[in-house]
Design an enzyme around this catalytic site. Structure first.
Site, mmCIF file in Angstrom:
data_model
loop_
_atom_site.group_PDB
_atom_site.id
_atom_site.type_symbol
_atom_site.label_atom_id
_atom_site.label_comp_id
_atom_site.label_asym_id
_atom_site.label_seq_id
_atom_site.Cartn_x
_atom_site.Cartn_y
_atom_site.Cartn_z
ATOM 1 N N GLU A 39 0.825 -1.213 0.000
ATOM 2 C CA GLU A 39 0.000 0.000 0.000
ATOM 3 C C GLU A 39 0.860 1.264 0.000
ATOM 4 O OE1 GLU A 39 -3.024 0.388 -0.682
ATOM 5 O OE2 GLU A 39 -3.670 -1.692 -0.614
ATOM 6 N N TYR A 122 -6.194 6.678 4.659
ATOM 7 C CA TYR A 122 -6.364 5.695 3.595
ATOM 8 C C TYR A 122 -5.614 4.399 3.917
ATOM 9 C CZ TYR A 122 -5.413 2.898 -0.397
ATOM 10 O OH TYR A 122 -5.274 1.794 -1.191
ATOM 11 N N ASP A 140 -9.031 6.428 -1.466
ATOM 12 C CA ASP A 140 -7.951 7.097 -2.203
ATOM 13 C C ASP A 140 -8.548 7.761 -3.448
ATOM 14 O OD1 ASP A 140 -8.457 5.045 -3.972
ATOM 15 O OD2 ASP A 140 -6.390 4.328 -4.087
#
Ligand code: ADE
Length: 352
Positions: A39, A122, A140
């Site tokens: 991520e 996020y 996002d």
């Protein structure tokens, strides 16, 4: 607030994800550490660009402990070319915290995750839902586009409040399989509900419920306030070499490309004559100065417009005035050991 997605829409979306998602390396694991690394790498970076970095990084640092103990230059070298280098430093800071506070395991808690360096709303939501199956939203840019279109919303997605509102609206509809739901929204935004007039509405599991599609607004949404233009900096980059060595400069510990290595450079676009003089002022004696190509590099807030010179130094390179940030590096070890950001890639090819 009215529900943003009805239960049937959520189910259709998750079902679509199960059938149609891309097989990506970080989707073959539930290991929170690996999902975290993916991520962070995927922030502002394309999937195809991330893949090789992800593999190399995890081979070098297979555990939180290994990352916590990594030698800084090795860490930065593995990040070289991926950009936004503060991500790598934050990863290491967070890894140290995870070792000290949580015995080397990422906490299964959205708020605790958000307390770690480099993990914002996020990323906390993405790790909590994907790795731990917790009902946390992850919003996002992809997800903002999908939600704006489905609901036909004109809210400005560059505003933090907009993002927070969408996150809370999503929280209310997260299904049992929270991880697939998060990934489904990301995947839909990345592969179907894409920007620049290329949306593939005929492949979308939510097409029949999409307000933007019904009203012909797909290409007008989302709304994003235009950013102020980037500042342009003009630089003259010098490839300063004698037969065996090249001058490198380490950037300051704070700011753009902090702590990374660069080719020496001067503000403004200098004529050849000015380059001869500048190099002499640095204490070295050029024997040849040759203009090479121009290059441009775009950062988030700044653009570099570079011109380059290859400067051959004579015998008295050792007269070079050196501060602690200036290094004379043997050519063979140059590209192997020093993290040089891709802003300089047009000139790095001359380093041999
Ligand atoms: N972008 C951000 N997170 C992602 C993920 N898990 N898979 C693909 N693209 C992503």
């Amino acid at each position: 607030m009215e529900q943003i997605l009805e239960r049937e829409a959520v189910e259709a979306l998750v079902e679509w994800y199960r059938k149609s998602h891309r097989d990506l390396p970080w989707r073959r694991t539930k290991d929170p550490y690996r999902i975290w690394i993916s991520e962070i790498m995927l922030q502002q970076t394309r999937v195809e660009a991330v893949k090789p970095y992800y593999a190399r990084f995890l081979e070098a640092f297979p555990t939180v402990e290994a990352l916590a103990e990594a030698e800084e230059q090795r860490l930065m070298k593995l990040w070289e070319g991926l950009g936004y280098y503060s991500r790598a430093r934050n990863l290491q800071r967070a890894a140290k915290t995870i070792v000290e506070r949580y015995g080397g395991n990422l906490p299964a808690d959205e708020k605790l995750l958000r307390g770690l360096c480099g993990i914002g709303d996020y990323t906390a939501g993405a790790i909590a839902s994907i790795a731990f199956g917790l009902p946390a939203p992850a919003v996002d840019g992809n997800v903002l586009r999908v939600l704006s279109r489905i609901t036909g919303s004109y809210e400005d997605i560059s505003l933090l409040e907009t993002k927070k509102r969408w996150a809370e609206a999503l929280r209310a509809v997260i299904p049992e399989d929270a991880g697939s739901f998060t990934q489904a929204l990301i995947e839909l935004g990345a592969t179907v509900c894409v920007p620049n007039g290329e949306a593939k509405c005929n492949q979308c599991p939510l097409a029949s419920r999409c307000v933007a599609r019904r009203k012909g607004l797909v290409d007008s949404l989302p709304v994003k306030a235009s950013k102020k233009p980037r500042r342009v900096e003009r630089l003259t980059v010098l490839i300063l070499q004698d037969g065996q060595r090249t001058v490198l400069h380490q950037r300051p510990p704070k700011g753009l490309l902090a702590g990374l290595f660069e080719l020496p450079n001067l503000r403004g676009h200098l004529e050849t004559e000015a380059v001869w003089n500048a190099v002499r002022e640095m204490g070295a004696e050029p024997i040849r100065v040759e203009r090479v190509e121009d290059a441009k590099h775009i950062f988030t807030h700044v653009e570099w417009h570079m011109i380059g010179y290859r400067v051959r130094i004579g015998v008295d390179f050792d007269g070079l005035r050196r501060d602690e940030a200036t290094l004379l590096v043997d050519n063979p070890s140059l590209r192997a050991e020093y993290p040089i950001p891709s802003a300089f890639s047009a000139y790095v090819k001359y380093l041999n």
